[in-house]
Structures are given as structure tokens and as C-alpha cells.
Scaffold this motif. Structure first.
Motif, PDB file in Angstrom:
ATOM      1  N   PRO A   1       0.841  -1.200   0.000  1.00  0.00           N
ATOM      2  CA  PRO A   1       0.000   0.000   0.000  1.00  0.00           C
ATOM      3  C   PRO A   1       0.876   1.250   0.000  1.00  0.00           C
ATOM      4  CG  PRO A   1       0.018  -1.012   2.170  1.00  0.00           C
ATOM      5  CD  PRO A   1       0.756  -1.935   1.245  1.00  0.00           C
ATOM      6  N   PRO A   2       0.355   2.340  -0.502  1.00  0.00           N
ATOM      7  CA  PRO A   2       1.126   3.586  -0.469  1.00  0.00           C
ATOM      8  C   PRO A   2       1.468   3.982   0.966  1.00  0.00           C
ATOM      9  CG  PRO A   2      -0.867   3.828  -1.806  1.00  0.00           C
ATOM     10  CD  PRO A   2      -0.951   2.504  -1.125  1.00  0.00           C
ATOM     11  N   ALA A   3       2.555   4.687   1.119  1.00  0.00           N
ATOM     12  CA  ALA A   3       2.989   5.129   2.447  1.00  0.00           C
ATOM     13  C   ALA A   3       1.902   5.983   3.088  1.00  0.00           C
ATOM     14  CB  ALA A   3       4.287   5.922   2.342  1.00  0.00           C
ATOM     15  N   GLY A   4       1.687   5.747   4.350  1.00  0.00           N
ATOM     16  CA  GLY A   4       0.722   6.548   5.091  1.00  0.00           C
ATOM     17  C   GLY A   4      -0.706   6.048   5.053  1.00  0.00           C
ATOM     18  N   VAL A   5      -0.976   4.991   4.314  1.00  0.00           N
ATOM     19  CA  VAL A   5      -2.342   4.455   4.248  1.00  0.00           C
ATOM     20  C   VAL A   5      -2.602   3.623   5.498  1.00  0.00           C
ATOM     21  CG1 VAL A   5      -3.895   2.889   3.017  1.00  0.00           C
ATOM     22  CG2 VAL A   5      -2.441   4.445   1.739  1.00  0.00           C
ATOM     23  N   ASP A   6      -3.679   3.943   6.194  1.00  0.00           N
ATOM     24  CA  ASP A   6      -4.074   3.190   7.387  1.00  0.00           C
ATOM     25  C   ASP A   6      -4.957   2.030   6.932  1.00  0.00           C
ATOM     26  OD1 ASP A   6      -4.824   2.211   9.830  1.00  0.00           O
ATOM     27  OD2 ASP A   6      -6.058   3.948  10.384  1.00  0.00           O
ATOM     28  N   LEU A   7      -4.407   0.806   6.978  1.00  0.00           N
ATOM     29  CA  LEU A   7      -5.151  -0.362   6.501  1.00  0.00           C
ATOM     30  C   LEU A   7      -6.292  -0.752   7.431  1.00  0.00           C
ATOM     31  CD1 LEU A   7      -2.248  -2.551   5.082  1.00  0.00           C
ATOM     32  CD2 LEU A   7      -3.735  -0.942   3.879  1.00  0.00           C
ATOM     33  N   ASN A   8      -6.338  -0.162   8.613  1.00  0.00           N
ATOM     34  CA  ASN A   8      -7.460  -0.390   9.519  1.00  0.00           C
ATOM     35  C   ASN A   8      -8.662   0.488   9.183  1.00  0.00           C
ATOM     36  OD1 ASN A   8      -6.156  -2.381  11.110  1.00  0.00           O
ATOM     37  ND2 ASN A   8      -4.986  -0.754  12.100  1.00  0.00           N
ATOM     38  N   ASP A   9      -8.447   1.492   8.351  1.00  0.00           N
ATOM     39  CA  ASP A   9      -9.518   2.371   7.891  1.00  0.00           C
ATOM     40  C   ASP A   9     -10.161   1.702   6.674  1.00  0.00           C
ATOM     41  OD1 ASP A   9     -11.171   4.366   6.921  1.00  0.00           O
ATOM     42  OD2 ASP A   9      -9.556   5.820   6.570  1.00  0.00           O
ATOM     43  N   ALA A  10     -11.423   1.300   6.802  1.00  0.00           N
ATOM     44  CA  ALA A  10     -12.105   0.544   5.747  1.00  0.00           C
ATOM     45  C   ALA A  10     -12.128   1.296   4.418  1.00  0.00           C
ATOM     46  CB  ALA A  10     -13.517   0.191   6.187  1.00  0.00           C
ATOM     47  N   GLU A  11     -12.377   2.575   4.451  1.00  0.00           N
ATOM     48  CA  GLU A  11     -12.427   3.359   3.206  1.00  0.00           C
ATOM     49  C   GLU A  11     -11.054   3.465   2.559  1.00  0.00           C
ATOM     50  OE1 GLU A  11     -14.366   7.122   3.719  1.00  0.00           O
ATOM     51  OE2 GLU A  11     -16.108   6.206   4.676  1.00  0.00           O
ATOM     52  N   ALA A  12     -10.026   3.677   3.362  1.00  0.00           N
ATOM     53  CA  ALA A  12      -8.662   3.770   2.829  1.00  0.00           C
ATOM     54  C   ALA A  12      -8.233   2.429   2.249  1.00  0.00           C
ATOM     55  CB  ALA A  12      -7.698   4.217   3.924  1.00  0.00           C
ATOM     56  N   PHE A  13      -8.583   1.348   2.934  1.00  0.00           N
ATOM     57  CA  PHE A  13      -8.230   0.018   2.439  1.00  0.00           C
ATOM     58  C   PHE A  13      -8.959  -0.278   1.133  1.00  0.00           C
ATOM     59  CE2 PHE A  13      -8.361  -4.631   2.266  1.00  0.00           C
ATOM     60  CZ  PHE A  13      -7.000  -4.900   2.391  1.00  0.00           C
ATOM     61  N   ALA A  14     -10.242   0.076   1.053  1.00  0.00           N
ATOM     62  CA  ALA A  14     -11.018  -0.127  -0.180  1.00  0.00           C
ATOM     63  C   ALA A  14     -10.414   0.665  -1.331  1.00  0.00           C
ATOM     64  CB  ALA A  14     -12.473   0.260   0.051  1.00  0.00           C
ATOM     65  N   ALA A  15      -9.977   1.897  -1.056  1.00  0.00           N
ATOM     66  CA  ALA A  15      -9.347   2.718  -2.100  1.00  0.00           C
ATOM     67  C   ALA A  15      -8.046   2.076  -2.575  1.00  0.00           C
ATOM     68  CB  ALA A  15      -9.099   4.128  -1.574  1.00  0.00           C
ATOM     69  N   TYR A  16      -7.279   1.512  -1.639  1.00  0.00           N
ATOM     70  CA  TYR A  16      -6.038   0.813  -1.993  1.00  0.00           C
ATOM     71  C   TYR A  16      -6.335  -0.395  -2.876  1.00  0.00           C
ATOM     72  CZ  TYR A  16      -2.459  -2.776  -1.221  1.00  0.00           C
ATOM     73  OH  TYR A  16      -1.547  -3.793  -1.383  1.00  0.00           O
ATOM     74  N   VAL A  17      -7.344  -1.185  -2.514  1.00  0.00           N
ATOM     75  CA  VAL A  17      -7.697  -2.385  -3.285  1.00  0.00           C
ATOM     76  C   VAL A  17      -8.083  -2.007  -4.712  1.00  0.00           C
ATOM     77  CG1 VAL A  17      -9.386  -4.269  -3.475  1.00  0.00           C
ATOM     78  CG2 VAL A  17      -8.310  -3.777  -1.275  1.00  0.00           C
ATOM     79  N   GLU A  18      -8.751  -0.885  -4.885  1.00  0.00           N
ATOM     80  CA  GLU A  18      -9.162  -0.447  -6.227  1.00  0.00           C
ATOM     81  C   GLU A  18      -7.972  -0.112  -7.114  1.00  0.00           C
ATOM     82  OE1 GLU A  18     -12.089   2.643  -6.134  1.00  0.00           O
ATOM     83  OE2 GLU A  18     -13.393   1.505  -4.788  1.00  0.00           O
ATOM     84  N   THR A  19      -6.822   0.200  -6.533  1.00  0.00           N
ATOM     85  CA  THR A  19      -5.637   0.547  -7.323  1.00  0.00           C
ATOM     86  C   THR A  19      -4.807  -0.668  -7.711  1.00  0.00           C
ATOM     87  OG1 THR A  19      -4.172   0.845  -5.405  1.00  0.00           O
ATOM     88  CG2 THR A  19      -5.481   2.762  -6.106  1.00  0.00           C
ATOM     89  N   LEU A  20      -5.117  -1.820  -7.151  1.00  0.00           N
ATOM     90  CA  LEU A  20      -4.299  -3.009  -7.399  1.00  0.00           C
ATOM     91  C   LEU A  20      -4.450  -3.498  -8.837  1.00  0.00           C
ATOM     92  CD1 LEU A  20      -4.912  -4.970  -4.083  1.00  0.00           C
ATOM     93  CD2 LEU A  20      -2.803  -3.838  -4.807  1.00  0.00           C
ATOM     94  N   PRO A  21      -3.342  -3.953  -9.431  1.00  0.00           N
ATOM     95  CA  PRO A  21      -3.424  -4.509 -10.786  1.00  0.00           C
ATOM     96  C   PRO A  21      -4.018  -5.919 -10.756  1.00  0.00           C
ATOM     97  CG  PRO A  21      -1.195  -4.700  -9.959  1.00  0.00           C
ATOM     98  CD  PRO A  21      -1.975  -3.931  -8.923  1.00  0.00           C
ATOM     99  N   MET A  22      -4.400  -6.400 -11.919  1.00  0.00           N
ATOM    100  CA  MET A  22      -4.984  -7.736 -12.036  1.00  0.00           C
ATOM    101  C   MET A  22      -4.031  -8.799 -11.485  1.00  0.00           C
ATOM    102  SD  MET A  22      -6.362  -9.860 -15.320  1.00  0.00           S
ATOM    103  CE  MET A  22      -7.865  -8.966 -15.570  1.00  0.00           C
TER     104      MET A  22
END
Length: 149
Positions: free
Chosen positions: A32-53
Motif C-alpha cells: 500500500p502507499p505510504a501513510g495508508v491506514d489499513l485499519n480504515d475501511a475506506e482507505a483500504f477499499a481505495a487501496y484495493v481499487e488501485t491493485l493490478p490484475m
């Protein structure tokens, strides 16, 4: 009966280890990008949307592979053709997959493929393992020991 319980538990443990190893690999390859709080559901969802196939394919192999390895190990421990154990493993890993999909948003194609693969992968693992050892018939009575009299 004891060997079957050990087979299911052993299959679940080894399958879970396989799953976690590949999920950890995926998170290492696609951090995940630096500074992303993976415990924050919205931040984690945004991270998942950026993942490649590729990241999702690794996780798919982790999930289906965990079920496959679990079915394989179960069959090897039990030592006979017994599909109830791998079906149990496939069902339990499927329930874990459903829980995962409910907690984390995934692309639709991933969710469909993920849910479809658990049971067949566990059964296929048992079939592959069964071909690598001679089948022992299921008996309800212990074998008698022949003695020279």
C-alpha cells in the motif's frame, strides 16, 4: 476416525499456510502507499481499487491453491479414497472466502472465480493425491492377523 480428523485438520493448517504465504507475497509485491491506514475501511477499499490484475490473480491462486493443498494433504494423511474430508476443507475455505468478500471489496470477476474454485480445487487435490498412493479399501472391521498354527 482419528486419522480422518487429523487429515482434515492437517489439510486445513497446511492449506491456510499456503494461502497466507501467497497473500503475504502479494502484499509484498504490491504494498500500500505510504501513510495508508489499513485499519480504515475506506482507505483500504481505495487501496484495493488501485491493485493490478496480477495482485488479484496471486490472491486467487492463494485461495484456490490453499483448498487444493488442503485436499491433497488430507488425502495423503487419510491414505484412502475419502472425499468427505476434502469436501469439508473446500466448504470451510469457501466460507472463509465468502467472509473475505463481505469484508473487502473485490472486482466482480474475482469474486465469481474465487467462489467457484474452492470446492473443485479441494476435490482435485484429493484426486491428485489419490493417484500418488495405492488406494486402501474402507473397512469397518480391523484386519485379522494371520498366525501359523
Amino acid at each position: 476416525m482419528g486419522r480422518k480428523i487429523v487429515g482434515v485438520l492437517g489439510g486445513l493448517i497446511v492449506g491456510f499456510a499456503w494461502n497466507m504465504a501467497l497473500v503475504i507475497l502479494s502484499s509484498y509485491l504490491f504494498p500500500p502507499p505510504a501513510g495508508v491506514d489499513l485499519n480504515d475501511a475506506e482507505a483500504f477499499a481505495a487501496y484495493v481499487e488501485t491493485l493490478p490484475m496480477t495482485a488479484f490473480l496471486i490472491v486467487l491462486v492463494a485461495h484456490a491453491g490453499g483448498a487444493f493443498v488442503g485436499g491433497y494433504i488430507c488425502e495423503m494423511i487419510v491414505g484412502q479414497n475419502w472425499l468427505a474430508g476434502p469436501i469439508c476443507i473446500g466448504t470451510l475455505t469457501l466460507l472463509g472466502g465468502v467472509t473475505n468478500l463481505m469484508m473487502i471489496s473485490h472486482p466482480v470477476w474475482f469474486a465469481i472465480a474465487d467462489l467457484i474454485l474452492y470446492l473443485p480445487a479441494a476435490i482435485f487435490g484429493a484426486i491428485v493425491a489419490g493417484k500418488s498412493h495405492p488406494s486402501q479399501p474402507v473397512t469397518s472391521e480391523p484386519e485379522s492377523i494371520a498366525t501359523d498354527e
